[in-house]
Design a protein around this motif. Structure first.
Motif, PDB file in Angstrom:
ATOM      1  N   CYS A  21       1.284  -1.530  -0.065  1.00 11.70           N
ATOM      2  CA  CYS A  21       0.203  -0.691  -0.101  1.00 11.70           C
ATOM      3  C   CYS A  21       0.878   1.050   0.468  1.00 11.70           C
ATOM      4  CB  CYS A  21      -1.026  -0.147   0.945  1.00 11.70           C
ATOM      5  SG  CYS A  21      -2.304  -0.984   0.942  1.00 11.70           S
ATOM      6  N   PHE A  22       2.228   0.899   0.374  1.00 10.98           N
ATOM      7  CA  PHE A  22       2.939   2.274   0.219  1.00 10.98           C
ATOM      8  C   PHE A  22       2.832   2.734  -1.822  1.00 10.98           C
ATOM      9  CE2 PHE A  22       6.275   1.818  -3.328  1.00 10.98           C
ATOM     10  CZ  PHE A  22       5.939  -0.128  -3.190  1.00 10.98           C
ATOM     11  N   LEU A  23       2.211   1.806  -2.726  1.00 14.14           N
ATOM     12  CA  LEU A  23       2.327   1.851  -4.284  1.00 14.14           C
ATOM     13  C   LEU A  23       1.763   2.829  -4.571  1.00 14.14           C
ATOM     14  CD1 LEU A  23       3.582   1.257  -6.443  1.00 14.14           C
ATOM     15  CD2 LEU A  23       1.972  -0.562  -6.873  1.00 14.14           C
ATOM     16  N   PRO A  24       0.142   3.240  -3.980  1.00 15.40           N
ATOM     17  CA  PRO A  24      -0.200   4.350  -4.965  1.00 15.40           C
ATOM     18  C   PRO A  24      -0.278   5.839  -4.586  1.00 15.40           C
ATOM     19  CG  PRO A  24      -1.950   2.813  -3.263  1.00 15.40           C
ATOM     20  CD  PRO A  24      -0.497   2.275  -3.047  1.00 15.40           C
TER      21      PRO A  24
ATOM     22  N   PHE B 182      -2.163  10.548   2.427  1.00 20.71           N
ATOM     23  CA  PHE B 182      -1.521  11.422   2.949  1.00 20.71           C
ATOM     24  C   PHE B 182      -1.065  12.074   1.308  1.00 20.71           C
ATOM     25  CE2 PHE B 182       2.884  13.081   2.595  1.00 20.71           C
ATOM     26  CZ  PHE B 182       2.129  14.851   3.122  1.00 20.71           C
ATOM     27  N   TYR B 183      -0.115  11.673   0.086  1.00 22.79           N
ATOM     28  CA  TYR B 183       0.063  11.993  -0.476  1.00 22.79           C
ATOM     29  C   TYR B 183      -1.563  12.419  -1.420  1.00 22.79           C
ATOM     30  CZ  TYR B 183       5.057  10.309  -0.048  1.00 22.79           C
ATOM     31  OH  TYR B 183       6.022  10.271   0.490  1.00 22.79           O
ATOM     32  N   MET B 184      -1.991  11.259  -1.359  1.00 24.44           N
ATOM     33  CA  MET B 184      -3.814  11.605  -2.263  1.00 24.44           C
ATOM     34  C   MET B 184      -4.645  12.986  -1.974  1.00 24.44           C
ATOM     35  SD  MET B 184      -3.191   9.106  -4.481  1.00 24.44           S
ATOM     36  CE  MET B 184      -4.562   9.173  -5.135  1.00 24.44           C
ATOM     37  N   TYR B 185      -4.760  12.512  -0.975  1.00 22.92           N
ATOM     38  CA  TYR B 185      -4.692  13.890   0.074  1.00 22.92           C
ATOM     39  C   TYR B 185      -3.901  14.957  -0.529  1.00 22.92           C
ATOM     40  CZ  TYR B 185      -7.642  17.664   2.114  1.00 22.92           C
ATOM     41  OH  TYR B 185      -8.181  18.873   2.870  1.00 22.92           O
ATOM     42  N   ARG B 186      -2.802  15.532  -0.604  1.00 24.47           N
ATOM     43  CA  ARG B 186      -1.547  16.617  -0.910  1.00 24.47           C
ATOM     44  C   ARG B 186      -2.607  17.101  -2.395  1.00 24.47           C
ATOM     45  NH1 ARG B 186       2.687  18.581   1.991  1.00 24.47           N
ATOM     46  NH2 ARG B 186       1.710  18.896   4.090  1.00 24.47           N
ATOM     47  N   PHE B 187      -2.384  15.782  -3.144  1.00 23.43           N
ATOM     48  CA  PHE B 187      -2.247  16.271  -4.721  1.00 23.43           C
ATOM     49  C   PHE B 187      -3.845  16.093  -5.367  1.00 23.43           C
ATOM     50  CE2 PHE B 187       1.031  13.296  -4.106  1.00 23.43           C
ATOM     51  CZ  PHE B 187       2.246  14.361  -4.641  1.00 23.43           C
ATOM     52  N   THR B 188      -4.899  15.430  -4.321  1.00 25.20           N
ATOM     53  CA  THR B 188      -6.363  15.945  -5.255  1.00 25.20           C
ATOM     54  C   THR B 188      -6.947  17.322  -4.328  1.00 25.20           C
ATOM     55  OG1 THR B 188      -6.958  14.426  -3.733  1.00 25.20           O
ATOM     56  CG2 THR B 188      -6.110  13.057  -5.855  1.00 25.20           C
ATOM     57  N   GLY B 189      -6.623  16.962  -2.672  1.00 24.78           N
ATOM     58  CA  GLY B 189      -7.169  17.790  -2.129  1.00 24.78           C
ATOM     59  C   GLY B 189      -9.287  16.911  -2.258  1.00 24.78           C
ATOM     60  N   ASP B 190      -9.053  15.644  -2.434  1.00 23.85           N
ATOM     61  CA  ASP B 190     -10.507  15.073  -2.420  1.00 23.85           C
ATOM     62  C   ASP B 190     -10.741  14.818  -0.407  1.00 23.85           C
ATOM     63  OD1 ASP B 190     -12.551  13.053  -1.782  1.00 23.85           O
ATOM     64  OD2 ASP B 190     -12.437  12.421  -4.419  1.00 23.85           O
ATOM     65  N   LYS B 191     -11.497  14.939   0.391  1.00 25.61           N
ATOM     66  CA  LYS B 191     -11.916  15.007   1.695  1.00 25.61           C
ATOM     67  C   LYS B 191     -11.779  13.514   1.832  1.00 25.61           C
ATOM     68  CE  LYS B 191     -11.600  19.751   3.098  1.00 25.61           C
ATOM     69  NZ  LYS B 191     -10.709  19.838   3.951  1.00 25.61           N
ATOM     70  N   LYS B 192     -12.433  12.652   0.957  1.00 26.77           N
ATOM     71  CA  LYS B 192     -12.428  11.366   1.304  1.00 26.77           C
ATOM     72  C   LYS B 192     -11.415  10.645   1.899  1.00 26.77           C
ATOM     73  CE  LYS B 192     -11.959   8.927  -2.805  1.00 26.77           C
ATOM     74  NZ  LYS B 192     -12.687   8.941  -4.506  1.00 26.77           N
ATOM     75  N   TYR B 193      -9.959  11.005   1.355  1.00 25.90           N
ATOM     76  CA  TYR B 193      -9.232  10.259   1.693  1.00 25.90           C
ATOM     77  C   TYR B 193      -9.033  10.430   3.008  1.00 25.90           C
ATOM     78  CZ  TYR B 193      -8.222   9.343  -3.290  1.00 25.90           C
ATOM     79  OH  TYR B 193      -8.492   9.496  -4.102  1.00 25.90           O
ATOM     80  N   GLN B 194      -9.187  12.122   3.894  1.00 26.15           N
ATOM     81  CA  GLN B 194      -8.252  12.741   5.060  1.00 26.15           C
ATOM     82  C   GLN B 194      -9.690  11.668   5.844  1.00 26.15           C
ATOM     83  OE1 GLN B 194      -9.468  16.609   5.072  1.00 26.15           O
ATOM     84  NE2 GLN B 194      -7.071  17.052   5.409  1.00 26.15           N
ATOM     85  N   ASP B 195     -11.447  11.712   5.567  1.00 26.51           N
ATOM     86  CA  ASP B 195     -11.783  10.791   5.969  1.00 26.51           C
ATOM     87  C   ASP B 195     -11.750   9.508   6.428  1.00 26.51           C
ATOM     88  OD1 ASP B 195     -13.795  13.109   6.274  1.00 26.51           O
ATOM     89  OD2 ASP B 195     -14.741  12.444   4.845  1.00 26.51           O
TER      90      ASP B 195
END
Ligand code: DMJ
Length: 674
Positions: free
Chosen positions: A502-505, A580-593
């Motif tokens: 799961c480091f891969l995404p 963390f990376y996904m949220y940083r790059f997309t701003g999609d709050k679902k990742y924070q949730d």
């Protein structure tokens, strides 16, 4: 033969000369030559006296005329001669300075004008500005070290090539560096503002402590971040109360375990405390590092683990805090790890005795793990940069160069083992992105980023590997059709996926952010969904160590299957890291949730009331998750740090264009030009 007696017996020697009798005039004095000169002078004078006055005047006039002509011609010939002599000297000099270079048309320079005349002719050419002072560096002053191997390289070139060759060479290098890298749809214009490692002085950006970053409005810490701080404090309390200065906390038995005996948790947690703003805790830990952290110990340490946790942790803390204590400690451990590279192949041994300076492979084999020998590069390269000692970088670069050339890869995918004697891959035919290979892929990309995106071999290997993943390891599960990364063993696909994968995404997203193919981001989005499901589909909401995906729909079955041996959770970070990376790059709050859910489940099932968190044996049993009584150092070093960053909306809190995280979540500066 000659002797005195024989000579006496021979009588007086015979003289070979002719006697000449001279007249009285010629007999005056001894030297005949002087006598004849005087005679000639007297006879000339007599003849001069016999000439008429007119004749004498004409002769005198002629003499005077000839004398004047002589003087004039001597002067002009002297100039001409001087010119010839000087020109040939100049030509000689040119040949001496640039051997082999002859100027076809030697430049004729106009006579130099006076400085004020130049300004008058070309008003726009006012006096040249004084040369720029060397770049003013920010950050810790001890980082302001010029990479010495650049000078060393230039010197060697001077010894062996001409100045002209050197210029041509430099031009070639520059052109190559500026070329566009293209790889199957990925077209990247290398950042013109960056330089390759070791070819230009590198410097880190300013320390990115919460304070140091803050020229702009400080971003307030939010509720979720506060919850992370609370979790950290709780974990730290357990460590402090029961395991202070030891490697890991055993929170249930209120004791500790040792692995290397080097205060692993404390060192791993240093930069997390800094980022979370826990100054008191940081200061206390710093004191321990200053007074109690000693590497001169007769102890075997694992090269990879001590590099990513200790060396990486010390280097990043040094960068964030600017405190040279951490650099000194980093140098010390870095030097002590170097014996690992003394192998026949230069592929390092897995273990080093840091007190004795000896290294060896594990007892049962002379193999090392591929991920281990290829995931120490970010740290050793950085150590070279900050110390100015190239040996660290040389050693790890050699490993990468060697692995780059090896056969035994499958479309860029590498086997899991490499032999330290032969330097060849062993146990061929098994390919995974999980244990023993994972961070090889991660470090290909991250080294390329660290070095300013100029090291094309790293990028090539990374891009090829991702193509290999797509071709051989991707499948979709049933019923939810989750895309997952399986394994390949001798041509047989296995639907097994380690949580480590799961480091891969996050890595794919980081690559896409740095200009790589857009489909990497798409893949990252599907894979992070899968990683999240590895938590969400499990009874405790926590992922097991390994899952098996269902390839065929079966009634009552989810996508994820868990084998009894795999249902433990070690508080690992990889999914939170990718969130963390996904949220940083997309701003999609679902990742924070999603991250928030995971934190709550850690609190629910792994938190020990008296302090600390524990690994658990059974993620499928919410009523008894079977605590293992161990808090891994990476829970503080990575998991909680990535949680805190995930919940932050401050992109400058470890800006991903300035820092690259090592595989233990220790941020190291991306090299930028001076
Ligand atoms: C960490 O030590 C590192 O992230 C490493 O790359 C993999 N294993 C652990 C975390 O799971």
């Amino acid at each position: 033969m000659y002797s005195g007696a024989a000579a006496a017996a021979a009588g007086p020697p015979r003289r070979d000369f002719i006697s000449v009798t001279l007249g009285p005039e010629e007999a005056v004095g001894v030297g005949g030559y002087n006598n004849s000169k005087a005679w000639r002078r007297r006879s000339c004078w007599r003849k001069w006296k016999q000439l008429s006055r007119l004749q004498r005047s004409v002769i005198l006039f002629l003499f005077a005329f000839l004398a004047v002509c002589g003087v004039i011609s001597y002067t002009s010939m002297g100039e001409a001669w001087k010119g010839i002599t000087n020109k040939s000297l100049d030509d000689q000099r040119t040949e001496q300075e640039i051997p082999g270079l002859k100027l076809a048309n030697p430049a004729v320079l106009p006579a130099p004008k006076k400085a004020d005349a130049i300004h008058g002719d070309y008003p726009e050419l006012s006096l040249q500005k004084p040369p720029k002072p060397p770049h003013v560096r920010r950050g810790p002053s001890n980082l302001q070290i010029k990479a010495p191997w650049r000078d060393a390289r230039l010197k060697t070139r001077h010894d062996t090539t001409t100045a002209v060759e050197e210029l041509v060479e430099a031009d070639k290098v520059e052109k190559t560096e500026k070329s566009i890298i293209s790889w199957r749809g990925a077209v990247i214009e290398p950042d013109q503002s960056t330089e390759p490692p070791s070819s230009k002085i590198m410097e880190p950006e300013k320390p990115s402590s919460v304070e140091a970053e803050g020229q702009k409005e400080p971003v307030p810490i939010n509720e979720r971040q506060l919850a992370v701080i609370e979790a950290f404090r709780h974990a730290w309390k357990g460590y402090k109360d029961f395991a202070w200065g030891h490697d890991e906390l055993k929170p249930l038995s209120k004791s500790y375990s040792e692995w290397f005996g080097l205060g692993l948790t404390l060192i791993d947690a240093l930069d997390t405390m800094w980022i979370l703003g826990l100054k008191e805790e940081f200061e206390e830990a710093r004191k321990w590092v200053a007074n109690d952290l000693v590497f001169d110990k007769n102890v075997d340490v694992n090269l990879f683990e001590s590099t990513i946790r200790i060396l990486g942790g010390l280097l990043s803390t040094y960068h964030l805090s600017g405190d040279s204590l951490f650099l000194e400690k980093a140098k010390d451990i870095g030097n002590r790890l170097m014996p690992a590279f003394k192998t026949p192949s230069k592929i390092p041994y897995s273990d080093v005795n840091i007190g004795r300076g000896t290294a060896h492979p594990p007892r049962w084999t002379s193999d090392s793990t591929v991920a281990e020998v290829t995931s120490i590069q970010l740290e050793f390269r950085e150590l070279s940069r900050v110390t100015g000692d190239e040996k660290f970088q040389k050693a790890v670069d050699e490993v990468m160069k060697h692995v780059h050339t090896l056969s035994g890869k499958n479309d860029g995918l590498v086997p899991m083992f490499i032999n330290t004697n032969s330097g060849q891959f062993t146990h061929l035919g098994v390919y995974t992105l999980g244990a023993r290979a994972d961070s090889y892929y991660e470090y290909l990309l991250k080294q390329w980023i660290q070095g300013g995106k100029k090291e094309n071999e790293l990028l090539e290997d990374y891009m090829r590997a991702i193509e290999g993943v797509k071709k051989h390891l991707l499948q979709r599960s049933e019923p939810k059709k989750l895309t997952f990364v399986g394994e390949l063993a001798h041509g047989h696909f296995s639907a097994k996926m380690d949580h480590l994968v799961c480091f891969l995404p996050g890595t794919l997203a980081l690559g896409a952010h740095n200009g790589l193919a857009a489909d990497h981001m798409k893949l990252a989005e599907t894979l992070i969904e899968t990683c999240y499901q590895m938590y969400a589909q499990v009874e405790t909401g926590l992922s097991p160590e390994i899952v098996h995906f269902n390839l065929h729909a079966q009634k009552g079955h989810k996508d994820v299957e868990i084998k009894p041996a795999d249902r433990h959770n070690l508080l690992r970070p990889e999914t939170v890291e990718s969130l963390f990376y996904m949220y940083r790059f997309t701003g999609d709050k679902k990742y924070q949730d999603w991250g928030w859910e995971i934190l709550q489940n850690f609190n629910r099932y792994t938190r020990v009331p008296t302090g600390g968190y524990t690994s658990i044996n059974n993620v499928q049993n919410p009523s008894n998750p079977e605590p293992r009584d161990k808090m891994e150092s990476f829970f503080l070093g990575e998991t909680l740090k990535y949680m805190f960053l995930l919940f932050s909306d401050d992109i400058d809190l470890i800006n991903l264009d300035k820092y690259v995280f090592n595989t233990e979540a220790h941020p190291l500066p991306i090299w930028v030009p001076a």
